[in-house]
Motif scaffolding. Sequence first.
Motif, PDB file in Angstrom:
ATOM      1  N   LEU A  93       0.830  -1.208   0.000  1.00 19.82           N
ATOM      2  CA  LEU A  93       0.000   0.000   0.000  1.00 19.82           C
ATOM      3  C   LEU A  93       0.864   1.257   0.000  1.00 19.82           C
ATOM      4  CD1 LEU A  93      -2.732  -1.095   2.581  1.00 19.82           C
ATOM      5  CD2 LEU A  93      -2.783  -1.291   0.091  1.00 19.82           C
ATOM      6  N   ALA A  94       1.989   1.215   0.717  1.00 21.97           N
ATOM      7  CA  ALA A  94       2.870   2.384   0.768  1.00 21.97           C
ATOM      8  C   ALA A  94       3.460   2.682  -0.611  1.00 21.97           C
ATOM      9  CB  ALA A  94       3.983   2.140   1.784  1.00 21.97           C
ATOM     10  N   ILE A  95       3.828   1.650  -1.357  1.00 22.83           N
ATOM     11  CA  ILE A  95       4.380   1.863  -2.703  1.00 22.83           C
ATOM     12  C   ILE A  95       3.355   2.549  -3.604  1.00 22.83           C
ATOM     13  CG2 ILE A  95       5.178   0.666  -4.780  1.00 22.83           C
ATOM     14  CD1 ILE A  95       6.396  -1.454  -2.942  1.00 22.83           C
ATOM     15  N   GLN A  96       2.125   2.097  -3.531  1.00 20.84           N
ATOM     16  CA  GLN A  96       1.082   2.701  -4.360  1.00 20.84           C
ATOM     17  C   GLN A  96       0.788   4.137  -3.945  1.00 20.84           C
ATOM     18  OE1 GLN A  96      -2.287  -0.059  -5.234  1.00 20.84           O
ATOM     19  NE2 GLN A  96      -1.149  -1.545  -3.998  1.00 20.84           N
ATOM     20  N   LEU A  97       0.815   4.420  -2.647  1.00 26.23           N
ATOM     21  CA  LEU A  97       0.576   5.785  -2.180  1.00 26.23           C
ATOM     22  C   LEU A  97       1.726   6.705  -2.573  1.00 26.23           C
ATOM     23  CD1 LEU A  97      -0.898   4.983   1.348  1.00 26.23           C
ATOM     24  CD2 LEU A  97      -2.131   5.971  -0.592  1.00 26.23           C
ATOM     25  N   LYS A  98       2.954   6.180  -2.562  1.00 26.31           N
ATOM     26  CA  LYS A  98       4.095   7.008  -2.975  1.00 26.31           C
ATOM     27  C   LYS A  98       3.987   7.375  -4.449  1.00 26.31           C
ATOM     28  CE  LYS A  98       7.384   5.132   0.401  1.00 26.31           C
ATOM     29  NZ  LYS A  98       8.609   4.295   0.593  1.00 26.31           N
ATOM     30  N   GLN A  99       3.541   6.445  -5.275  1.00 26.95           N
ATOM     31  CA  GLN A  99       3.398   6.755  -6.691  1.00 26.95           C
ATOM     32  C   GLN A  99       2.281   7.769  -6.942  1.00 26.95           C
ATOM     33  OE1 GLN A  99       3.074   3.221  -9.083  1.00 26.95           O
ATOM     34  NE2 GLN A  99       4.910   2.270  -8.221  1.00 26.95           N
ATOM     35  N   LYS A 100       1.321   7.843  -6.018  1.00 27.57           N
ATOM     36  CA  LYS A 100       0.265   8.853  -6.112  1.00 27.57           C
ATOM     37  C   LYS A 100       0.611  10.142  -5.375  1.00 27.57           C
ATOM     38  CE  LYS A 100      -3.676   5.708  -6.647  1.00 27.57           C
ATOM     39  NZ  LYS A 100      -5.027   5.356  -6.132  1.00 27.57           N
ATOM     40  N   ASP A 101       1.807  10.178  -4.760  1.00 31.10           N
ATOM     41  CA  ASP A 101       2.242  11.333  -3.974  1.00 31.10           C
ATOM     42  C   ASP A 101       1.268  11.625  -2.833  1.00 31.10           C
ATOM     43  OD1 ASP A 101       3.964  13.319  -3.234  1.00 31.10           O
ATOM     44  OD2 ASP A 101       3.157  14.817  -4.623  1.00 31.10           O
ATOM     45  N   ARG A 102       0.840  10.564  -2.149  1.00 36.12           N
ATOM     46  CA  ARG A 102      -0.102  10.710  -1.034  1.00 36.12           C
ATOM     47  C   ARG A 102       0.414  10.034   0.232  1.00 36.12           C
ATOM     48  NH1 ARG A 102      -2.371  12.820   1.216  1.00 36.12           N
ATOM     49  NH2 ARG A 102      -4.332  11.823   1.786  1.00 36.12           N
ATOM     50  N   PHE A 103       1.715   9.797   0.288  1.00 37.55           N
ATOM     51  CA  PHE A 103       2.269   9.115   1.454  1.00 37.55           C
ATOM     52  C   PHE A 103       2.797  10.150   2.447  1.00 37.55           C
ATOM     53  CE2 PHE A 103       5.287   6.016   3.508  1.00 37.55           C
ATOM     54  CZ  PHE A 103       4.306   5.155   3.946  1.00 37.55           C
TER      55      PHE A 103
END
Length: 509
Positions: A222-232
Amino acid sequence: MALSASLLLRQSQSLVMTPQLMQSIQLLQMTHLELNQFIAQEVEKNPLLEFSPNDSEAGSHEDSAGDGEQAQPDAAGDADWFDTGTSNSEQLADRLDANFENVFPDDVGERRPDAPELMGQWKSMPGGESADGYDLEDFVASTLSLREHLVQQIPLLISREKERLIAQNLVDQLDENGYLQADLTEAAERLGVAPDEVETVLCALQTLDPPGVFARSLAECLAIQLKQKDRFDPAMQALIAHLDLLAKRDFASLKRLCEVDEEDLLDMLSEIRELNPRPGSAFETSGYEAILPDIVVRRGSDGGWLVELNPDTLPRVLVNQTYFQSVSKNAPRQGEDQNFLSECLQNANWLTRSLDQRAKTIMKVATEIVRQQDAFLQHGVDHLRPLNLKTIAEAIKMHESTVSRVTSNKYMLTPRGLFELKYFFTVSIGSAEGGDSHSAEAVRHRIRQMIAQELPEAVLSDDDIVESLKSAGIDIARRTVAKYREAMNIPSSVQRRREKRAMAKVSTG
């Protein structure tokens, strides 16, 4: 007392499990795929056994073979194709016109009137009038696997050969969901490189498509996907670090840990729901296998139920008695050849009788199940009766073990859907009013319906479910309700209340 020799005659009975009897028992519990494989092996090693080419020929064989123990192959349709004077290719050229417009016309309806045999061949070809000659699955394009999808991207991301080898090794250790099932230290030792190099390659691989691939845990995915969305951001980091509280629906603790208010937390939960916890699930790793029913149940004209065996799952194997007689004439009366032929004939007759007995046994068990579960077929799962193997065995006068083997991995197609035969056997739950007992599956279905219809402000506890079931005449303990609820992956009333309230606020917001 003096010892003396004496001769005694004693008569006794004993049950001996011969190899053929053991194989007959094994045939009962085989699926139709396993049965076809077994028969194919028998046909390969037994020259007297042969498959029936089609239904029409099977009918002609059965007329001449009695109970299926004899068969005379009809080769009249193929005799003119094999003449000793001409080759197969010459005969084929004589039978087919060299003009491709006549052989493969643009209009399916326009065929040569003087070539009826060609029309039969055309029907069996892809795109013809009949679909019996081919399978649509043969024309489906192969799907791209997760490994192939990642291997195509690696050269665009990594240029050094050494790092590509590390990346290839990590790709080979992904599971079907896209998670990395490898320890980086062990991988570095096996490849003879530094752990930092493996970690660097892994960080690069985690940027590939699909998002979240090469994660080692759900939180990292989930963290990888949020980082790619710039939402981490820090609040989201705290939420990902406490996924256990999210699973418990402990929103009060999450608000405190993330330092956000209720509205922000609901927005964060909405973003989490949009992520994919299994990034590799979109790629097909293995072919899907369609389930063919062994029994088909449908309504009869008189209002009853018609129970039939599915002809697509019934193997058609015949014994070629003509070939046996012709070979026996040339074989010596005594010797290995004659013994081999006699053994082949005995095994072939046994196999046909065993297959016939298997079909009759399946039919008996299925018919009795339909008779016992008539209310289910008419009204649905709420009317599923409690049933056990002993009841069926006593009704058809067979042993319970035989019924158990017959119902293993066998499926029945009904107007209510496709069910495994084991589905119809459920334990009994007593009635609160001393009436008829209830099926455990029917009770689980009622519990599932009650929970699905509850409102956020009126979530049912296990005690409430017990009281509601007792009012409906079902006597059940609270621990049994909790066991059924957990088996259906339904959370507790506290967790459901939190989740329903949160979902209601998200929908209204």
